[in-house]
Design an enzyme around this catalytic site. Structure first.
Site, PDB file in Angstrom:
ATOM      1  CE  LYS A  32      -3.556   0.067   2.217  1.00 37.95           C
ATOM      2  NZ  LYS A  32      -4.470   0.060   2.990  1.00 37.95           N
ATOM      3  NE  ARG A 103      -7.677   2.684   4.693  1.00 35.36           N
ATOM      4  CZ  ARG A 103      -8.112   4.098   4.577  1.00 35.36           C
ATOM      5  NH1 ARG A 103      -7.186   5.184   4.551  1.00 35.36           N
ATOM      6  NH2 ARG A 103      -9.023   4.169   4.008  1.00 35.36           N
ATOM      7  N   GLY A 112      -8.571  -7.146   4.227  1.00 37.04           N
ATOM      8  CA  GLY A 112      -9.582  -7.239   5.725  1.00 37.04           C
ATOM      9  C   GLY A 112      -8.717  -8.480   6.715  1.00 37.04           C
ATOM     10  CG  MET A 114      -2.866  -7.262   9.444  1.00 35.10           C
ATOM     11  SD  MET A 114      -1.221  -6.936   9.062  1.00 35.10           S
ATOM     12  CE  MET A 114      -1.539  -6.922   6.817  1.00 35.10           C
ATOM     13  NE  ARG A 376      -6.270  -4.655  -2.939  1.00 36.88           N
ATOM     14  CZ  ARG A 376      -6.875  -4.638  -1.660  1.00 36.88           C
ATOM     15  NH1 ARG A 376      -6.066  -4.408  -0.303  1.00 36.88           N
ATOM     16  NH2 ARG A 376      -8.165  -5.064  -1.143  1.00 36.88           N
ATOM     17  CG  HIS A 490      -4.529 -43.960   1.437  1.00 41.28           C
ATOM     18  ND1 HIS A 490      -5.054 -44.149   1.532  1.00 41.28           N
ATOM     19  CD2 HIS A 490      -3.923 -45.632   0.213  1.00 41.28           C
ATOM     20  CE1 HIS A 490      -5.835 -45.263   0.361  1.00 41.28           C
ATOM     21  NE2 HIS A 490      -4.813 -45.986   0.056  1.00 41.28           N
ATOM     22  NE  ARG A 652       5.606 -47.767  -4.545  1.00 39.50           N
ATOM     23  CZ  ARG A 652       5.343 -47.178  -4.401  1.00 39.50           C
ATOM     24  NH1 ARG A 652       5.725 -45.860  -4.209  1.00 39.50           N
ATOM     25  NH2 ARG A 652       4.000 -47.241  -4.122  1.00 39.50           N
ATOM     26  CD  GLU A 779      11.495 -45.598  -1.373  1.00 38.22           C
ATOM     27  OE1 GLU A 779       9.831 -45.112  -1.062  1.00 38.22           O
ATOM     28  OE2 GLU A 779      11.068 -46.411  -2.408  1.00 38.22           O
ATOM     29  CB  SER A 798      12.413 -41.697  -9.316  1.00 40.20           C
ATOM     30  OG  SER A 798      11.319 -41.030  -9.377  1.00 40.20           O
ATOM     31  N   GLY A 800      11.739 -40.344  -4.148  1.00 36.81           N
ATOM     32  CA  GLY A 800      10.828 -40.827  -3.295  1.00 36.81           C
ATOM     33  C   GLY A 800      10.546 -39.635  -2.057  1.00 36.81           C
ATOM     34  CG  ASP A 803       7.837 -43.733   1.988  1.00 34.61           C
ATOM     35  OD1 ASP A 803       7.199 -43.010   2.437  1.00 34.61           O
ATOM     36  OD2 ASP A 803       8.000 -44.808   1.285  1.00 34.61           O
ATOM     37  CB  CYS A 865       7.548 -40.350  -8.574  1.00 35.61           C
ATOM     38  SG  CYS A 865       8.505 -41.943  -7.100  1.00 35.61           S
ATOM     39  CE1 TYR A 885      10.489 -38.637 -13.562  1.00 43.58           C
ATOM     40  CE2 TYR A 885      12.058 -39.136 -14.578  1.00 43.58           C
ATOM     41  CZ  TYR A 885      11.958 -39.745 -13.604  1.00 43.58           C
ATOM     42  OH  TYR A 885      11.674 -40.836 -12.887  1.00 43.58           O
TER      43      TYR A 885
END
Length: 910
Positions: A32, A103, A112, A114, A376, A490, A652, A779, A798, A800, A803, A865, A885
């Site tokens: 602001k 303000r 809204g 503060m 803003r 899960h 897997r 993992e 890969s 994991g 885990d 993954c 990836y």
């Protein structure tokens, strides 16, 4: 822009087309304050004022009230004098008074969250001076009662005693309205307003034990400290946690000369947007009220009117108001005050062109003069975000890279999942809050058991927690609600993979399976009762809330094409079924990074064969049961390979411990014993034998495959035969077989030997072959440490991270919900490490594993993954680590694609 003084100051002035700062200083001045300074510099009429920096908020939290006031006292007094000079009036003067607003202003918009105080500087003498100055007694007393009400609530703590109580000031006003037979604040007479001022001050004295402060300087310091305190108020903390904003940012304080929208019918206030925040349509729009102050528009005490004629006509059509009624009672600002409208319209065009983004503006008209109080970058829906970015690009206001960087990745979720009808949501009643585990909206009837999910056409599956056995019911249900579990439980992981709305960890639920009920705060909900879930916020609503399917705009495809142009790191998906694979490919997935084969075994026709394999006492018995599973799993792989024609698919091998597949209820155990023609006791003994104290660290993953090599053989045969079958049909397959939970090189070597020898047998049998890779899931921390040794054998890694996070922290992700919220609240952790990748700890293992693996095999393919593969900051970390990836749930693929492009653009800019 003319700089008034040194940028090292704690207080920055603005006004009269001069300012200390500019819009690039948001971290110091807050959004602001930075924008107020910028607007002054480009000629927008802004009431003069000053900004106390965010750093002072940090100093206040460290040093306390008295020390901070001493630090900034001289600068604040000098800045008030500067406003007095600009406005030609004096703070606290009873003949020619200056009033100010106070303000908050964080570096990011927190609407809204503060506190604000208007009309500060009022007392019994000043109100009389204001009457003489303006010749408007109604306005002066109305401003006084507003000030006491706001100051009393914000600074003096005059709040409702409980959520069931009424605001003490509102209670007084409601009593007076009932007595007078009126409904609106604007209907109060001058005597009413005088009475309210007296009654308000009396209420303050009774509740706080002190008289309302009359000294304007005491009022000002009280308001400044209250704004600093509001940074750590419940609303602000919740909002910060929801958006991941650090507590150390702090808030600035903005003090401005008051301008008045409540001086009569030639005055007013409003909020406007340079484009439609809901749809992104390039139309100027907003709302205003005549004879009102800013909070009146937001509070909804009076029905606001539309700014433009077009907006007013659209609103009237929805409200079923005819044109004559509209013109008489709800005219637009364009029609009521055409010169003011033209001026405002000009400013909104200047501001959007200057900021090159959609603006959210607040304005006040004081006795025919227009003031702009704030601008803003406007908050917007996901659909509007995409459309505005594409439109600004086409208009030449931003370039392609800017268009991509403007997008907030997580908001793409709104385009991919059902959403609640905004009108219905306004009437909905929130009964509890959980974790927003999987976005979207769902409404349905409560069911408590997965196998009964189809009992109702629309059902919400409510469980203490879910297990793999619940998979079918989860798929049938419209939404999933659990009392336990975190963002990678899960329920959360599976729901995201399905694109299914899910709320997990709703601890307020007390579920009783026997009575088929759950209670919240003493209120009981039964099977068949309607509830609704907002998986994007974690809100649980009572009753039925209507949903609408989102429409994917053409702009969405344009943005995704643009992301592909700049992205370097690829995005795959986690998919266990052909359906999931097709959904992900439609969203642009460039392969599959994780297929969890265990999910294929829980369907009714397969679980029996799986249990027969587990209960078999001999290798021959296990192989016989696996022979029954082979064609089923081969068919699954064929469907997945076909959906991903030509793209890599990482599969897997079996990962969870065997006890997850056996029945634990007596009735199901008896049924299995009868089917297998063995005793019930034999089944019970086997179930007891498989039970583990800590299954996460037990007999699972590659340990299963090395103990029972026939499992690995069967799964390898299903994968290779499926690929060969599709090759014969002209479909290209690129299988990548992934060995889970490797901790030693020998564990991987043993599994690799089984896989390669099985594949060789099949190639000999079929007189045909395919290319395939054998890699591992990193993992376990030891695997990251031994990555150079493992890479000598593995074709790919890969990570994991679900885990890996669990083992690195030593937290059970299904039980951590008991303490993680407290840890985050107390600052022990900034975020949930199962939701956002822990770059300091887990991230270092990932970096180490990647570097050590590639030190041996420079072209080693590396990906991720875990569920972090769809979380923006985690995806950016993966790019910076040099991964090939990331892989994530189908409905998070567009998010990861966008972040991949943004990360590449940011790197090029460094």
């Amino acid at each position: 822009m003319e700089l008034i003084h040194d940028v090292k100051a704690r207080v920055f002035k603005f006004g009269n087309k001069k300012a200390d700062g500019n819009s690039s200083m948001k971290n110091l001045l807050g959004g602001k304050g930075a924008n107020l300074a910028e607007m002054c510099a480009i000629g927008i009429p802004v009431p003069p004022g000053f900004t106390i920096t965010t750093e002072v908020c940090t100093e206040y939290n460290l040093l306390g009230k008295e020390a901070v006031i001493e630090l900034i006292k001289e600068e604040v007094e000098d800045s008030i004098a500067n406003i007095e000079s600009s406005m030609g009036c004096t703070f606290g003067d009873k003949y020619n008074p200056l009033l100010v607003s106070v303000r908050s202003g964080a570096r990011v918009s927190m609407p809204g969250m503060m506190d604000t105080v208007l009309n500060l500087g009022m007392n019994d003498d000043v109100v009389l001076g204001l009457i003489k100055k303006t010749n408007n007694e109604q306005f002066a007393w109305d401003s006084y009662r507003r000030f006491i009400q706001m100051y009393g609530g914000v600074v003096l703590g005059m709040k409702p005693a409980s959520k069931d109580d009424v605001d003490p000031f509102e209670e007084i006003m409601d009593h007076l309205k009932d007595k007078r037979g009126i409904k609106l604040d604007t209907q109060f007479t001058i005597q009413d307003l005088k009475d309210l001022v007296y009654d308000f001050k009396d209420a303050v004295r009774k509740q706080t034990g002190h008289s309302f402060p009359t000294d304007p300087w005491e009022q000002l310091w009280g308001a400044i400290i209250a704004v600093f305190n509001s940074w750590n108020g419940d609303r602000a903390v919740y909002y910060r946690n929801m958006h991941g904003y650090p507590a150390e940012w702090g808030t600035a304080v903005n003090i401005q000369a008051m301008v008045y929208g409540n001086m009569g019918n030639n005055s007013g206030t409003g909020v406007c947007f340079t484009r439609d925040a809901g749809t992104g349509e390039n139309v100027f729009n907003g709302e205003y009220l005549i004879n009102a102050q800013g909070e009146d528009v937001v509070a909804g005490v009076r029905t606001p009117q539309q700014i433009t004629k077009l907006g007013s006509q659209r609103w009237a059509e929805l409200a079923k108001i005819d044109e004559a009624d509209r013109l008489e009672n709800y005219p637009s600002l364009e029609e009521l005050m055409p010169s003011i409208f033209e001026e405002l319209n000009g400013y909104q065009q200047i501001l959007e062109n200057h900021y090159r983004d959609m603006q959210d503006m607040e304005f006040t008209m004081q006795d025919g003069k227009l003031w702009v109080l704030q601008t803003r970058n406007g908050k917007r829906t996901g659909a509007a975000m995409v459309k505005i970015a594409v439109d600004l690009l086409k208009e030449g206001k931003i370039n392609e890279k800017e268009a991509l960087l403007r997008l907030q990745p997580t908001k793409l979720d709104e385009l991919l999942h059902p959403v609640f009808d905004p009108k219905a949501l306004k009437r909905a009643h929130v009964i509890a809050q959980g974790l927003p585990a999987s976005p979207g909206a769902a409404t349905g009837k409560i069911v408590f058991f997965a196998d009964e999910a189809s009992k109702f056409k629309n059902s919400i599956l409510v469980r203490i927690e879910t297990s793999p056995e619940d998979l079918e019911g989860m798929n049938v249900a419209k939404g999933i609600l659990t009392a336990r579990g975190g963002m990678t439980s899960h329920a959360a992981v599976v729901a995201r993979g399905m694109g299914k709305c899910c709320i997990s960890g709703a601890g307020a639920l007390n579920i009783n399976y026997k009575t088929r009920t759950f209670t919240i705060d003493g209120h009981e909900y039964h099977e068949g009762d309607w509830i609704s879930l907002n998986g994007s916020t974690g809100n649980i609503f009572e009753g039925k809330v209507e949903t609408v399917e989102p429409e994917l705009s053409g702009e969405f495809a344009e943005i995704m094409d643009l992301a592909n142009k700049y992205a370097i790191m690829k995005v795959r998906t986690n998919a266990d079924t052909p359906k999931d694979a097709k959904v992900a490919r439609n969203f642009g997935a460039q392969g599959i990074g994780l297929t969890r084969t265990e999910h294929m075994f829980f369907e009714v026709d397969r679980i029996k064969a799986m249990r027969e394999m587990i209960l078999a006492d001999t290798v021959k018995g296990r192989k016989q049961a696996l022979e029954d599973l082979l064609p089923m799993q081969r068919s699954d792989f064929e469907g997945i390979f076909e959906a991903m024609d030509g793209l890599p698919v990482t599969i897997r091998l079996l990962d969870p411990p065997l006890h997850e597949f056996v029945p634990h209820q007596l009735a199901t155990q008896k049924e299995l014993a009868d089917e297998m023609h063995i005793s019930l006791q034999a089944v019970k003994n086997k179930v007891a034998e498989l039970e583990e104290f800590n299954p996460m660290l037990g007999h699972r993953g590659c340990r299963l495959g090395n103990t029972y090599p026939e499992i690995t053989e069967t799964q390898t045969r299903a994968i290779i035969e499926a690929a060969l079958n599709l090759k014969a049909r002209g479909i290209i397959c690129n299988p990548e077989i992934m060995v889970p939970l490797v901790g030693t090189v020998k564990e991987f070597e043993m599994q690799e030997n089984i896989i390669r020898s099985t594949a060789s047998k099949i190639f000999e049998e079929r007189q045909d072959s395919i290319e395939y890779l054998v890699g591992t899931m990193i993992e376990i921390p030891r695997a990251a440490l031994m990555a150079d040794k493992i890479a000598e054998k593995a074709d790919f890694f890969s990570f994991g991270t679900n885990d890996l996070t669990q083992m690195t922290f030593g937290y059970s992700r299904d039980d951590a919900g008991k303490f993680l919220p407290v840890y985050i609240e107390k600052g022990i952790l900034k975020v949930d490490p199962f939701e956002v990748l822990d770059q300091e700890g887990v991230g270092q293992l990932i970096k180490m594993g990647t570097e050590r693996g590639r030190s041996v095999k420079p072209q080693l393919k590396v990906g991720i993954c875990g569920e972090h593969g769809g979380e923006p900051s985690s995806v950016e970390f993966c790019y910076n680590t040099g991964m090939d990836y990331v892989s994530c749930s189908p409905y998070r693929v567009p998010i990861a694609r966008l972040v991949s492009a943004q990360a590449a653009i940011k790197e090029a800019m460094r």
